[in-house]
Design a protein around this motif. Sequence first.
Motif, PDB file in Angstrom:
ATOM      1  N   ALA A  22      -1.913   8.384  -6.515  1.00  0.00           N
ATOM      2  CA  ALA A  22      -3.147   8.972  -5.981  1.00  0.00           C
ATOM      3  C   ALA A  22      -3.481   8.434  -4.603  1.00  0.00           C
ATOM      4  N   GLY A  23      -2.990   7.245  -4.271  1.00  0.00           N
ATOM      5  CA  GLY A  23      -3.295   6.668  -2.968  1.00  0.00           C
ATOM      6  C   GLY A  23      -2.637   5.315  -2.817  1.00  0.00           C
ATOM      7  N   PHE A  24      -2.769   4.771  -1.623  1.00  0.00           N
ATOM      8  CA  PHE A  24      -2.203   3.449  -1.373  1.00  0.00           C
ATOM      9  C   PHE A  24      -2.934   2.767  -0.233  1.00  0.00           C
ATOM     10  N   VAL A  25      -2.822   1.443  -0.237  1.00  0.00           N
ATOM     11  CA  VAL A  25      -3.271   0.585   0.866  1.00  0.00           C
ATOM     12  C   VAL A  25      -2.095  -0.326   1.184  1.00  0.00           C
ATOM     13  N   THR A  26      -1.728  -0.396   2.459  1.00  0.00           N
ATOM     14  CA  THR A  26      -0.702  -1.348   2.868  1.00  0.00           C
ATOM     15  C   THR A  26      -1.359  -2.399   3.755  1.00  0.00           C
ATOM     16  N   GLY A  27      -0.995  -3.639   3.527  1.00  0.00           N
ATOM     17  CA  GLY A  27      -1.567  -4.727   4.295  1.00  0.00           C
ATOM     18  C   GLY A  27      -0.625  -5.920   4.332  1.00  0.00           C
ATOM     19  N   TYR A  28      -1.000  -6.903   5.124  1.00  0.00           N
ATOM     20  CA  TYR A  28      -0.213  -8.128   5.201  1.00  0.00           C
ATOM     21  C   TYR A  28      -1.117  -9.266   5.648  1.00  0.00           C
ATOM     22  N   LEU A  29      -0.708 -10.493   5.326  1.00  0.00           N
ATOM     23  CA  LEU A  29      -1.420 -11.671   5.813  1.00  0.00           C
ATOM     24  C   LEU A  29      -0.943 -11.938   7.232  1.00  0.00           C
ATOM     25  N   ARG A  30      -1.887 -12.134   8.147  1.00  0.00           N
ATOM     26  CA  ARG A  30      -1.519 -12.378   9.540  1.00  0.00           C
ATOM     27  C   ARG A  30      -0.881 -13.752   9.668  1.00  0.00           C
ATOM     28  N   PRO A  31       0.333 -13.830  10.204  1.00  0.00           N
ATOM     29  CA  PRO A  31       1.021 -15.127  10.305  1.00  0.00           C
ATOM     30  C   PRO A  31       0.228 -16.179  11.076  1.00  0.00           C
ATOM     31  N   GLU A  32      -0.475 -15.777  12.133  1.00  0.00           N
ATOM     32  CA  GLU A  32      -1.241 -16.740  12.935  1.00  0.00           C
ATOM     33  C   GLU A  32      -2.614 -17.029  12.321  1.00  0.00           C
ATOM     34  N   ALA A  33      -2.998 -16.248  11.327  1.00  0.00           N
ATOM     35  CA  ALA A  33      -4.308 -16.405  10.697  1.00  0.00           C
ATOM     36  C   ALA A  33      -4.157 -16.127   9.201  1.00  0.00           C
ATOM     37  N   PRO A  34      -3.579 -17.065   8.449  1.00  0.00           N
ATOM     38  CA  PRO A  34      -3.278 -16.806   7.040  1.00  0.00           C
ATOM     39  C   PRO A  34      -4.497 -16.531   6.160  1.00  0.00           C
ATOM     40  N   GLY A  35      -5.695 -16.802   6.648  1.00  0.00           N
ATOM     41  CA  GLY A  35      -6.909 -16.471   5.906  1.00  0.00           C
ATOM     42  C   GLY A  35      -7.390 -15.054   6.178  1.00  0.00           C
ATOM     43  N   THR A  36      -6.548 -14.284   6.874  1.00  0.00           N
ATOM     44  CA  THR A  36      -6.902 -12.920   7.248  1.00  0.00           C
ATOM     45  C   THR A  36      -5.873 -11.943   6.705  1.00  0.00           C
ATOM     46  N   VAL A  37      -6.354 -10.921   5.997  1.00  0.00           N
ATOM     47  CA  VAL A  37      -5.483  -9.825   5.582  1.00  0.00           C
ATOM     48  C   VAL A  37      -5.716  -8.672   6.556  1.00  0.00           C
ATOM     49  N   PHE A  38      -4.627  -8.133   7.082  1.00  0.00           N
ATOM     50  CA  PHE A  38      -4.705  -6.981   7.978  1.00  0.00           C
ATOM     51  C   PHE A  38      -4.322  -5.746   7.176  1.00  0.00           C
ATOM     52  N   VAL A  39      -5.201  -4.750   7.161  1.00  0.00           N
ATOM     53  CA  VAL A  39      -4.933  -3.500   6.457  1.00  0.00           C
ATOM     54  C   VAL A  39      -4.287  -2.535   7.448  1.00  0.00           C
ATOM     55  N   TRP A  40      -3.051  -2.163   7.151  1.00  0.00           N
ATOM     56  CA  TRP A  40      -2.285  -1.285   8.029  1.00  0.00           C
ATOM     57  C   TRP A  40      -2.633   0.175   7.778  1.00  0.00           C
ATOM     58  N   GLN A  41      -2.565   0.633   6.532  1.00  0.00           N
ATOM     59  CA  GLN A  41      -2.873   2.026   6.231  1.00  0.00           C
ATOM     60  C   GLN A  41      -3.606   2.132   4.903  1.00  0.00           C
ATOM     61  N   VAL A  42      -4.519   3.112   4.847  1.00  0.00           N
ATOM     62  CA  VAL A  42      -5.191   3.502   3.609  1.00  0.00           C
ATOM     63  C   VAL A  42      -5.039   5.012   3.522  1.00  0.00           C
ATOM     64  N   ALA A  43      -4.546   5.490   2.401  1.00  0.00           N
ATOM     65  CA  ALA A  43      -4.387   6.937   2.237  1.00  0.00           C
ATOM     66  C   ALA A  43      -4.687   7.324   0.800  1.00  0.00           C
ATOM     67  N   VAL A  44      -5.366   8.456   0.660  1.00  0.00           N
ATOM     68  CA  VAL A  44      -5.660   9.015  -0.658  1.00  0.00           C
ATOM     69  C   VAL A  44      -5.148  10.452  -0.660  1.00  0.00           C
ATOM     70  N   ASP A  45      -4.408  10.801  -1.697  1.00  0.00           N
ATOM     71  CA  ASP A  45      -3.902  12.165  -1.838  1.00  0.00           C
ATOM     72  C   ASP A  45      -5.077  13.139  -1.862  1.00  0.00           C
ATOM     73  N   HIS A  46      -4.866  14.305  -1.259  1.00  0.00           N
ATOM     74  CA  HIS A  46      -5.940  15.311  -1.170  1.00  0.00           C
ATOM     75  C   HIS A  46      -6.588  15.592  -2.529  1.00  0.00           C
ATOM     76  N   ALA A  47      -5.783  15.643  -3.589  1.00  0.00           N
ATOM     77  CA  ALA A  47      -6.309  15.977  -4.923  1.00  0.00           C
ATOM     78  C   ALA A  47      -7.261  14.924  -5.473  1.00  0.00           C
ATOM     79  N   PHE A  48      -7.255  13.711  -4.907  1.00  0.00           N
ATOM     80  CA  PHE A  48      -8.059  12.617  -5.454  1.00  0.00           C
ATOM     81  C   PHE A  48      -9.144  12.134  -4.494  1.00  0.00           C
ATOM     82  N   ARG A  49      -9.364  12.868  -3.420  1.00  0.00           N
ATOM     83  CA  ARG A  49     -10.375  12.450  -2.445  1.00  0.00           C
ATOM     84  C   ARG A  49     -11.779  12.712  -2.970  1.00  0.00           C
ATOM     85  N   GLY A  50     -12.748  11.980  -2.387  1.00  0.00           N
ATOM     86  CA  GLY A  50     -14.148  12.161  -2.759  1.00  0.00           C
ATOM     87  C   GLY A  50     -14.560  11.419  -4.013  1.00  0.00           C
ATOM     88  N   ARG A  51     -13.729  10.531  -4.499  1.00  0.00           N
ATOM     89  CA  ARG A  51     -14.014   9.773  -5.722  1.00  0.00           C
ATOM     90  C   ARG A  51     -14.207   8.287  -5.462  1.00  0.00           C
TER      91      ARG A  51
END
Length: 155
Positions: free
Chosen positions: A40-69
């Motif tokens: 239905a969807g995904f989030v991709t992220g990673y911990l920043r090497p120079e700032a390990p207390g920070t998660v960087f979110v690269w992409q967030v996507a929700v399939d059209h059929a599951f949007r608005g929820r």
Amino acid sequence: MWRIAVDSKVLDVNSSYAYILWCRDFRATSVVAEIGSEIAGFVTGYLRPEAPGTVFVWQVAVDHAFRGRGLGVAMLEQLVENVAEHGVSILETTISPDNEASQAMFAALARRRGAELTRESLFEPQDFPDGHESEDLYRIAPLHEVAHTTREDHR
């Protein structure tokens, strides 16, 4: 994941191979939502090497059929819960100035977490060789526990 990215018509689409590698190498900092037997969807992220207390979110996507929820915010919440045990207290992402849906989604996450949301310019069009529009850096910090949820939060 690749199909959802392509169908979104707004994400920078990576190769299908890149999404497979992402699931292998960044599994702890990514979320894939399944409803029934469908992705239905995904989030991709990673911990920043120079700032390990920070998660960087690269992409967030929700399939059209599951949007608005509220699935996008729910996946971000799951990501924050997953990385909290690693001392992560800051979430960063970049959003183009015209992407109001993403701006609203990350603002909702900040409100739910009782965190400050800041925005600053990060990359300008001239920084990209392919005519990409500017990208603003959004930072949500500190990522507190969710105080309470309502039915509205999980529609």
